[in-house]
Scaffold this motif. Sequence first.
Motif, PDB file in Angstrom:
ATOM      1  N   UNK A 149       0.849  -1.189   0.000  1.00  0.00           N
ATOM      2  CA  UNK A 149       0.000   0.000   0.000  1.00  0.00           C
ATOM      3  C   UNK A 149       0.887   1.242   0.000  1.00  0.00           C
ATOM      4  N   UNK A 150       0.234   2.393  -0.087  1.00  0.00           N
ATOM      5  CA  UNK A 150       0.945   3.669   0.049  1.00  0.00           C
ATOM      6  C   UNK A 150       0.527   4.361   1.347  1.00  0.00           C
ATOM      7  N   UNK A 151       0.176   3.565   2.360  1.00  0.00           N
ATOM      8  CA  UNK A 151      -0.378   4.121   3.593  1.00  0.00           C
ATOM      9  C   UNK A 151       0.641   4.318   4.701  1.00  0.00           C
ATOM     10  N   UNK A 212       4.791   1.789  -0.376  1.00  0.00           N
ATOM     11  CA  UNK A 212       5.401   2.398  -1.559  1.00  0.00           C
ATOM     12  C   UNK A 212       4.873   3.821  -1.670  1.00  0.00           C
ATOM     13  N   UNK A 213       5.380   4.578  -2.623  1.00  0.00           N
ATOM     14  CA  UNK A 213       4.875   5.932  -2.838  1.00  0.00           C
ATOM     15  C   UNK A 213       3.529   5.871  -3.548  1.00  0.00           C
ATOM     16  N   UNK A 214       2.726   6.941  -3.449  1.00  0.00           N
ATOM     17  CA  UNK A 214       1.455   6.963  -4.177  1.00  0.00           C
ATOM     18  C   UNK A 214       1.626   6.748  -5.675  1.00  0.00           C
ATOM     19  N   UNK A 219       0.851   3.053 -10.247  1.00  0.00           N
ATOM     20  CA  UNK A 219       1.397   2.252 -11.344  1.00  0.00           C
ATOM     21  C   UNK A 219       1.053   0.778 -11.173  1.00  0.00           C
ATOM     22  N   UNK A 220       1.127   0.276  -9.948  1.00  0.00           N
ATOM     23  CA  UNK A 220       0.740  -1.115  -9.678  1.00  0.00           C
ATOM     24  C   UNK A 220      -0.717  -1.346 -10.066  1.00  0.00           C
ATOM     25  N   UNK A 238      -5.032   6.215  -0.569  1.00  0.00           N
ATOM     26  CA  UNK A 238      -3.974   5.682   0.300  1.00  0.00           C
ATOM     27  C   UNK A 238      -3.163   6.820   0.907  1.00  0.00           C
ATOM     28  N   UNK A 239      -2.902   7.843   0.113  1.00  0.00           N
ATOM     29  CA  UNK A 239      -2.169   9.004   0.624  1.00  0.00           C
ATOM     30  C   UNK A 239      -2.976   9.707   1.707  1.00  0.00           C
TER      31      UNK A 239
END
Length: 273
Positions: A149-151, A212-214, A219-220, A238-239
């Motif tokens: 996630x980007x959390x 990961x980054x937003x 991209x995923x 997520x951000x």
Amino acid sequence: MPDVLVLGATGTTGSRVLAGLRERGVKTRAATRKPVEPGQIRFDWTDRSSHADAVRDVRAVYLVAPIGVAEPLSLVEPFVADARTAGVRRVVLLSSSAVTEDTPGLGALQRLVRTEMPEWTVLRPSWFMQNFTGEHLVAQGVRAGEIVTATGDARVAFVDAADIAAVAVRALTDGEPHNTDHVVTGPETLSYAETAEIIARHTGRPVRHRTVTPDEFAERLRNDGLPAEYAAMLAALDEYIERGAEDRVTQTVERVTGTPARSFRTFVKEEIR
């Protein structure tokens, strides 16, 4: 004569709303893009001709926005107009705890039902516990041993779809319209790292969380086949979590239904093998 139309009747919340209404003896009409069972009716957001049969003789609607559409107002607004013309008085909209009326895209739907329907409720649930099962990307991560996630290490009050549906059933059937929005959460907040630890302890299989980054997360999602606009919206959510916006617990489930919300640990014990 059906009393309630359930959109997305085969989906995560719609199927549970449908079951809850039928348990109460409420006459229902189940709408889905591909009806295959008795009692189901064809409904397609992009085919307005399917709307009239769906709303005929209906008093209330459980409204789930079109999936994967970042700007759904142009599809939903004509349907709401058709519903009002047909005599529908009450709409219960499934939205998100991360969405307000000022949120671009989905937020417009909250304003639409509030201003255009005589009786309305907006359900704003937190992230579903059911994301950890089935074919959701989080569930795929659970099976692969890594949730991405980007959390960051931020926390979320994950909520059971059955609890969301129970609140929806009350909003659809109570004598007095709720005419409000309900932020619906589970009973505790957890980070994804903590959820991974709970699942690993229960299953005996390694599961970890990687952030990961937003941009990387979007991209995923695109690589998984989601449209670019929708992937960007999910990455932004997520951000939003990473900033701490979902670190909250409400008592909505117990207040509306009289039953406490299900815990994540109970969900894992009963639903994940």
